[in-house]
Scaffold this active site. Structure first.
Site, PDB file in Angstrom:
ATOM      1  N   CYS A   1       0.872  -6.546 -10.007  1.00  0.00           N
ATOM      2  CA  CYS A   1       2.313  -6.021 -10.089  1.00  0.00           C
ATOM      3  C   CYS A   1       3.745  -7.266 -10.294  1.00  0.00           C
ATOM      4  O   CYS A   1       3.614  -8.791 -10.810  1.00  0.00           O
ATOM      5  CB  CYS A   1       2.313  -5.667  -9.021  1.00  0.00           C
ATOM      6  SG  CYS A   1       4.284  -4.878  -8.080  1.00  0.00           S
TER       7      CYS A   1
ATOM      8  N   CYS B   1       6.660 -10.323  -4.536  1.00  0.00           N
ATOM      9  CA  CYS B   1       7.152 -10.210  -2.837  1.00  0.00           C
ATOM     10  C   CYS B   1       5.589 -11.902  -2.366  1.00  0.00           C
ATOM     11  O   CYS B   1       4.065 -11.704  -2.859  1.00  0.00           O
ATOM     12  CB  CYS B   1       6.068  -8.976  -2.228  1.00  0.00           C
ATOM     13  SG  CYS B   1       6.537  -7.518  -3.386  1.00  0.00           S
TER      14      CYS B   1
ATOM     15  N   CYS C   1       2.013 -10.858  -0.511  1.00  0.00           N
ATOM     16  CA  CYS C   1       0.668 -10.184  -1.226  1.00  0.00           C
ATOM     17  C   CYS C   1       0.286 -10.384  -2.640  1.00  0.00           C
ATOM     18  O   CYS C   1       0.646 -11.194  -3.548  1.00  0.00           O
ATOM     19  CB  CYS C   1       2.330  -8.991  -2.082  1.00  0.00           C
ATOM     20  SG  CYS C   1       1.236  -7.580  -2.827  1.00  0.00           S
TER      21      CYS C   1
ATOM     22  N   CYS D   1      -3.829   8.089   2.077  1.00  0.00           N
ATOM     23  CA  CYS D   1      -2.843   7.256   1.764  1.00  0.00           C
ATOM     24  C   CYS D   1      -3.059   6.759   0.915  1.00  0.00           C
ATOM     25  O   CYS D   1      -4.162   5.757  -0.097  1.00  0.00           O
ATOM     26  CB  CYS D   1      -2.172   6.298   3.020  1.00  0.00           C
ATOM     27  SG  CYS D   1      -1.413   6.892   4.312  1.00  0.00           S
TER      28      CYS D   1
ATOM     29  N   CYS E   1      -0.100  10.435   1.408  1.00  0.00           N
ATOM     30  CA  CYS E   1       1.481  10.074   1.831  1.00  0.00           C
ATOM     31  C   CYS E   1       0.854   9.203   0.574  1.00  0.00           C
ATOM     32  O   CYS E   1      -0.443   8.897  -0.104  1.00  0.00           O
ATOM     33  CB  CYS E   1       0.832   9.374   2.788  1.00  0.00           C
ATOM     34  SG  CYS E   1       1.673   7.545   2.644  1.00  0.00           S
TER      35      CYS E   1
ATOM     36  N   CYS F   1       7.675   6.964   5.569  1.00  0.00           N
ATOM     37  CA  CYS F   1       6.893   5.877   6.443  1.00  0.00           C
ATOM     38  C   CYS F   1       7.545   4.710   5.634  1.00  0.00           C
ATOM     39  O   CYS F   1       7.722   4.429   4.961  1.00  0.00           O
ATOM     40  CB  CYS F   1       6.030   6.832   5.948  1.00  0.00           C
ATOM     41  SG  CYS F   1       4.375   4.707   6.262  1.00  0.00           S
TER      42      CYS F   1
ATOM     43  N   ARG G   1       2.691   2.938  13.057  1.00  0.00           N
ATOM     44  CA  ARG G   1       1.659   2.776  13.238  1.00  0.00           C
ATOM     45  C   ARG G   1       1.443   1.354  13.618  1.00  0.00           C
ATOM     46  O   ARG G   1       1.935   0.275  12.295  1.00  0.00           O
ATOM     47  CB  ARG G   1       1.409   2.784  11.547  1.00  0.00           C
ATOM     48  CG  ARG G   1       0.193   2.621  11.160  1.00  0.00           C
ATOM     49  CD  ARG G   1      -0.800   3.012   9.443  1.00  0.00           C
ATOM     50  NE  ARG G   1      -0.499   4.083   9.418  1.00  0.00           N
ATOM     51  CZ  ARG G   1       0.620   4.834   8.946  1.00  0.00           C
ATOM     52  NH1 ARG G   1       1.204   4.667   8.290  1.00  0.00           N
ATOM     53  NH2 ARG G   1       1.185   6.368   9.078  1.00  0.00           N
TER      54      ARG G   1
END
Ligand code: SAM
Ligand code: DTB
Ligand code: SF4
Length: 366
Positions: A74, A78, A81, A118, A149, A209, A281
């Site tokens: 990616c 972040c 991550c 998801c 999701c 979400c 969650r």
């Protein structure tokens, strides 16, 4: 705590500007959220329990299974991550999975008792050509009777609409932390970028979400800032994932002082109180928690978990262990709700929940 939620019905007859001002005042101030955090633990838990029981069956938890449909490589940075190409985490980057393989995984998740599937992609944003197979995944998963999701990064208007047309139930896009702390975690996109995508998702009629991560070295005030941002969204998200940072070696956040477990429970409780009708969650980080801590999270108002041996790239508790834990606690798996995409007003959400919460679980947990 200062009472922030005033009775707006009493203001119906007042001038529009006065009403607007009153509504503005009804928003959660960071100081009010911080004041909740400051309550003695037992008082906070009691308040969270009261709110939770007003809106939900306190002994039912919803089960979502995650699948990484496109892993690693990616372009975002972040700091938490493992999938960012800016960090050396030895994770092998992959291509978008084939539709058939995704549907096989969804079938297995359903057979295991999950009610939502998801699908996550390590993208800054999807390209239009990615959306065709993803729409097939959504249609295929929905046809199995699972809620759908996806989390694909930033979206443009037409992309959100395309996902809505395919029947997507939820889009996950996290604010991750407070606006003040955000710059220490991500530099390749702004807080406003995130808010804009969330608005596009909402406008397309998809359930939102949206949550965040704690344990990244943020202060309590910054945690309160995240919760205030979420609670002040109009309407607030239907689903609020609270992740505890999973420290992955090679990421800049490796070695961060872990959050005090009770502070994590407080975060769940504060989310429950400020977003009474949202599904809260208990998300990443459960594998590092013992059973007693997870039980406290359920007491604090968490009513959804990621269920299945894997999160995206890191591991989650074994499904069998989760079934045993829920059974020991007398918690049943909540049946699927199948919210129509255009029916996510919170009162409707509540009614759907009330209706289904009393109609059995997955059969694995009882
Ligand atoms: N790339 C998309 C995006 O960021 O919106 C979707 C996938 S991304 C992995 C989804 C979310 O996973 C992030 O927003 C973050 O909240 C969470 N996450 C990622 N790595 C994590 C970690 N190490 N610990 C806890 N949560 C994490
Ligand atoms: C969310 O809030 N947490 C999930 C989901 N949304 C996509 C992701 C957790 C990822 C944990 C690290 C990993 O497994 O890569
Ligand atoms: Fe990319 Fe999402 Fe990971 Fe950020 S959280 S690096 S956007 S996959």
């Amino acid at each position: 705590m200062t009472q922030t939620h005033i009775d707006l019905t009493a203001l119906k007859q007042t001038a529009p500007s006065a009403q607007a001002a009153a509504e503005a005042n009804a928003r959660w101030r960071v100081a009010d959220v911080a004041a909740l955090y400051e309550l003695p633990f037992n008082d906070l838990m009691f308040r969270a329990q009261q709110v939770h029981r007003e809106h939900f069956d306190a002994n039912a938890v919803q089960l979502s299974t995650l699948l990484s449909i496109k892993t690693g490589g990616c372009e975002e940075d972040c700091a938490y991550c493992p999938q960012s190409s800016h960090h050396d985490t030895e994770l092998e980057a992959g291509k978008l999975m084939e539709v058939g393989a995704v549907l096989d995984a969804a079938r297995a998740a359903k057979a295991n008792g999950a009610t939502r599937f998801c699908m996550g992609a390590a993208w800054r944003n999807p390209k239009d050509r990615h959306l065709e197979p993803i729409k097939d995944m959504i249609r295929g998963v929905k046809a199995m009777g699972l809620e759908t999701c996806v989390t694909l990064g930033m979206l443009e208007d037409h992309q959100a609409k395309a996902l809505a047309e395919a029947g997507l139930d939820y889009y996950n896009h996290n604010l991750d932390t407070s606006p003040e702390f955000y710059g220490k975690i991500i530099s390749t996109r702004t807080y406003d970028d995130r808010l804009e995508t969330l608005e596009r998702v909402r406008d397309a009629g998809i359930n939102v979400c949206c949550g965040g991560i704690v344990g990244m070295g943020e202060s309590r005030r910054e945690r309160a800032g995240l919760i205030a941002q979420l609670a002040n969204m109009e309407p607030y998200p239907e689903s609020v994932p609270i992740n505890n940072l999973v420290q992955v070696s090679g990421t800049p956040l490796e070695g961060t002082e872990p959050i005090d477990p009770f502070e994590f429970v407080r975060t769940i409780a504060v989310a429950r109180i400020t977003m009474p009708k949202a599904m809260v969650r208990l998300s990443a980080g459960r594998e590092q928690m013992d059973d007693a801590l997870q039980a406290l999270c359920f007491m604090a108002g968490a009513n959804s978990i990621f269920y299945g041996d894997q999160l995206l790239t890191t591991s989650n508790p074994q499904a069998e262990a989760d079934r045993k834990l829920l059974q020991r606690l007398g918690i049943s798996a909540q049946a699927a709700q199948h919210l129509p995409a255009d029916d996510h007003a919170h009162h409707a959400h509540h009614e759907h929940h009330e209706h289904h919460a009393h109609h059995g679980g997955c059969g694995h947990c009882e």
